[in-house]
Design a protein around this motif. Structure first.
Motif, mmCIF file in Angstrom:
data_model
loop_
_atom_site.group_PDB
_atom_site.id
_atom_site.type_symbol
_atom_site.label_atom_id
_atom_site.label_comp_id
_atom_site.label_asym_id
_atom_site.label_seq_id
_atom_site.Cartn_x
_atom_site.Cartn_y
_atom_site.Cartn_z
ATOM 1 N N ASP A 261 39.002 27.003 47.869
ATOM 2 C CA ASP A 261 38.602 28.248 48.548
ATOM 3 C C ASP A 261 38.181 29.342 47.563
ATOM 4 O O ASP A 261 38.256 30.525 47.882
ATOM 5 N N TRP A 262 37.721 28.954 46.364
ATOM 6 C CA TRP A 262 37.461 29.947 45.322
ATOM 7 C C TRP A 262 36.446 30.995 45.764
ATOM 8 O O TRP A 262 36.586 32.181 45.478
ATOM 9 N N GLU A 263 35.421 30.552 46.500
ATOM 10 C CA GLU A 263 34.330 31.481 46.815
ATOM 11 C C GLU A 263 34.812 32.538 47.814
ATOM 12 O O GLU A 263 34.525 33.737 47.670
ATOM 13 N N ALA A 264 35.588 32.094 48.818
ATOM 14 C CA ALA A 264 36.125 33.038 49.798
ATOM 15 C C ALA A 264 37.048 34.035 49.094
ATOM 16 O O ALA A 264 37.048 35.234 49.412
ATOM 17 N N ARG A 265 37.819 33.551 48.114
ATOM 18 C CA ARG A 265 38.752 34.439 47.422
ATOM 19 C C ARG A 265 38.021 35.415 46.498
ATOM 20 O O ARG A 265 38.388 36.591 46.421
ATOM 21 N N ALA A 266 36.972 34.940 45.876
ATOM 22 C CA ALA A 266 36.183 35.848 45.026
ATOM 23 C C ALA A 266 35.511 36.923 45.900
ATOM 24 O O ALA A 266 35.468 38.103 45.535
ATOM 25 N N LEU A 267 35.041 36.518 47.060
ATOM 26 C CA LEU A 267 34.410 37.476 47.985
ATOM 27 C C LEU A 267 35.424 38.503 48.493
ATOM 28 O O LEU A 267 35.104 39.697 48.614
ATOM 29 N N ALA A 268 36.642 38.028 48.771
ATOM 30 C CA ALA A 268 37.693 38.947 49.238
ATOM 31 C C ALA A 268 37.989 39.980 48.155
ATOM 32 O O ALA A 268 38.145 41.176 48.432
ATOM 33 N N ARG A 269 38.038 39.534 46.888
ATOM 34 C CA ARG A 269 38.291 40.483 45.791
ATOM 35 C C ARG A 269 37.124 41.477 45.684
ATOM 36 O O ARG A 269 37.327 42.657 45.426
ATOM 37 N N HIS A 270 35.922 40.995 45.900
ATOM 38 C CA HIS A 270 34.748 41.879 45.862
ATOM 39 C C HIS A 270 34.922 42.989 46.908
ATOM 40 O O HIS A 270 34.775 44.178 46.599
ATOM 41 N N ARG A 271 35.313 42.615 48.117
ATOM 42 C CA ARG A 271 35.490 43.634 49.182
ATOM 43 C C ARG A 271 36.617 44.602 48.822
ATOM 44 O O ARG A 271 36.488 45.810 48.989
ATOM 45 N N ASP A 272 37.747 44.064 48.306
ATOM 46 C CA ASP A 272 38.868 44.940 47.903
ATOM 47 C C ASP A 272 38.422 45.955 46.845
ATOM 48 O O ASP A 272 38.761 47.122 46.911
ATOM 49 N N PHE A 273 37.696 45.448 45.848
ATOM 50 C CA PHE A 273 37.308 46.329 44.738
ATOM 51 C C PHE A 273 36.331 47.399 45.230
ATOM 52 O O PHE A 273 36.386 48.550 44.791
#
Ligand SMILES: CC(C)(COP(=O)(O)OP(=O)(O)OC[C@H]1O[C@@H](n2cnc3c(N)ncnc32)[C@H](O[C@H]2O[C@H](COP(=O)(O)OP(=O)(O)OP(=O)(O)O)[C@@H](O)[C@H]2O)[C@@H]1O)[C@@H](O)C(=O)NCCC(=O)NCCS
Ligand SMILES: Nc1ncnc2[nH]cnc12
Length: 301
Positions: A261-273
Motif C-alpha cells: 500500500d506504499w502509494e496510498a500511504r505516500a498520498l496520505a502523507r502528501h495530504r497531511d503535509f
C-alpha cells in the motif's frame, strides 16, 4: 516547449566510459549540465511527494508552481556548464561562490523573486564542479571519487562557509532558532545525506527490481527521515520537523515502496503535509542531487 523536449530527450550516451573523455572537453561539461537539469526535472516530475510541488499539484505552496520550477531550470542550464568547467580548471572556492550567487540572481529573475532552487544551486553546483575535477584528474566517475574531489579541493572553504551575522535567510534563522544545520552543514561534510542516505536507498530499490519511480520515492523518504531541513523548520518549527521525520521513518520502516500500500500511504502523507503547510524542500533538492550523481556515474537518468 521545443526547448523542453530537447532538454529531456533520451540521452544517446550513457556509459561511464564516455564520461572519462579527454580533459578540457566542453562536450563533457555540456553533458553534465544537461544531466543536472534533467535530475531537477526528475525530482519535479515525481509524484506523490509529501507537501512538494509536482506536475500534478502545488503541494503546500501558494507562490510557486511546476511552471515556476521549469522557468528556473531553463535559467540554470548555463550555470551548471560554467561551474563544471570551473571545477575542471581547478577554480578556487571564491569563483564557485561567485558563479553560485550569479545563478541565484538568474533564478530569482526567472521566477519573479521566488526561491525555487537555492539549495539545488548550491548542492548540484558543487557536485558539478567536483565532477569536472574528477575529469581533469582522469578519474573514473564514481560516487566516492566525486565526494573525494569535492572534499579535497574545496573542503576547507566549505567547512568555513558559515552564516554571516546579518544574514536573514530562512536557513540562517532556522540555524539561530533551532540549531537546524541545513545546506551549509551538508556541504561542509561533503553531502553525507546524498552519498550515505539517498543514493544507497535509490540503488537498493533499483537492485530489488522495483524501478526508478519507486527508487526515487524511497530515496526521498529516506532523506526526509534523516536530514535537518531548514525549509521544514521555517514553515513548521520543531513540531513540523518532528512530524516530517517521524512520518518518513514510519514509511521507511514499513518497507518503503516494497509495501503493497506504499502509494496510498505516500498520498496520505502528501495530504497531511499540505494541510499542515509543510514542505521538505531541502530533501527535494537533495533528491535532485542523488539523481544527478546516479546519472553522472552511468546510471539510468
Ligand atoms: C549555503 C546557501 C545554500 C545558503 O543557505 P541558507 O540556509 O542561509 O539559505 P536559504 O535561503 O534558506 O537557502 C537554503 C536552501 O537550501 C535548501 N535546504 C534546506 N535544508 C537543506 C538541507 N538539509 N540540505 C540541503 N539543502 C537544504 C532549501 O531549499 C529548498 O527550500 C526552498 C524554499 O525555501 P524558502 O525560500 O526558504 O521557503 P518558502 O517555502 O518559499 O517559504 P515562504 O516564502 O513561502 O514562507 C525550496 O525551493 C528548495 O530549494 C533552502 O532554501 C547558499 O544560498 C549560499 O551560500 N549561496 C551562495 C552561493 C555559494 O556559496 N555557492 C557555493 C558554490 S555553488
Ligand atoms: N518539488 C518541490 N516542491 C517544493 N519545493 C521544492 N524545492 C525543490 N524542489 C521542490
Amino acid at each position: 516547449m521545443a526547448e523542453l523536449s530537447a532538454l529531456l530527450a533520451p540521452r544517446t550516451v550513457r556509459t561511464p566510459a564516455t564520461v572519462a573523455a579527454p580533459v578540457g572537453d566542453r562536450k563533457f561539461c555540456r553533458r553534465i549540465a544537461r544531466l543536472a537539469v534533467r535530475s531537477l526535472y526528475a525530482e519535479l516530475a515525481l509524484y506523490p511527494k509529501p507537501g512538494l510541488i509536482s506536475l500534478v499539484d502545488n503541494g503546500s505552496h501558494e507562490d510557486m508552481t511546476a511552471e515556476t520550477f521549469l522557468r528556473s531550470m531553463f535559467a540554470l542550464r548555463r550555470y551548471f556548464l560554467d561551474i563544471a568547467e570551473a571545477g575542471m580548471a581547478g577554480a578556487p572556492f571564491a569563483e564557485l561562490k561567485r558563479l553560485g550567487l550569479a545563478a541565484e540572481e538568474r533564478m530569482l529573475r526567472a521566477t519573479l523573486g521566488t526561491n525555487t532552487h537555492r539549495g539545488a544551486i548550491f548542492c548540484l553546483g558543487l557536485l558539478s564542479a567536483a565532477i569536472g575535477r574528477c575529469r581533469a584528474a582522469g578519474a573514473c566517475l564514481s560516487p566516492g571519487a566525486i565526494r573525494n574531489a569535492l572534499i579535497e579541493h574545496w573542503g576547507t572553504e566549505l567547512g568555513a562557509h558559515s552564516v554571516d551575522a546579518g544574514t536573514q535567510s530562512h536557513g540562517a534563522k532556522a540555524l539561530r532558532r533551532y540549531a537546524a544545520t541545513g545546506a551549509r552543514e551538508e556541504g561542509a561534510r561533503g553531502f553525507p545525506s546524498v552519498f550515505e542516505v539517498g543514493l544507497p536507498a535509490l540503488r537498493r530499490t533499483l537492485g530489488q527490481g522495483r524501478g526508478m519511480r519507486r527508487a526515487r520515492i524511497d530515496a526521498l523518504f529516506s532523506l526526509m527521515a534523516h536530514i535537518s531541513d531548514t525549509n521544514v523548520y521555517h514553515r513548521g518549527g520543531i513540531n513540523g520537523a518532528l512530524t516530517v521525520r517521524s512520518q518518513a521513518r514510519a514509511f521507511v520502516a514499513r518497507g518503503g515502496s516494497a509495501a503493497p500500500d506504499w502509494e496510498a500511504r505516500a498520498l496520505a502523507r502528501h495530504r497531511d503535509f499540505v494541510a499542515a503547510r509543510l514542505s521538505p524542500g531541502g530533501a527535494a533538492d537533495l533528491l535532485g542531487a542523488v539523481c544527478f550523481v546516479h546519472a553522472a556515474c552511468g546510471g539510468e537518468g
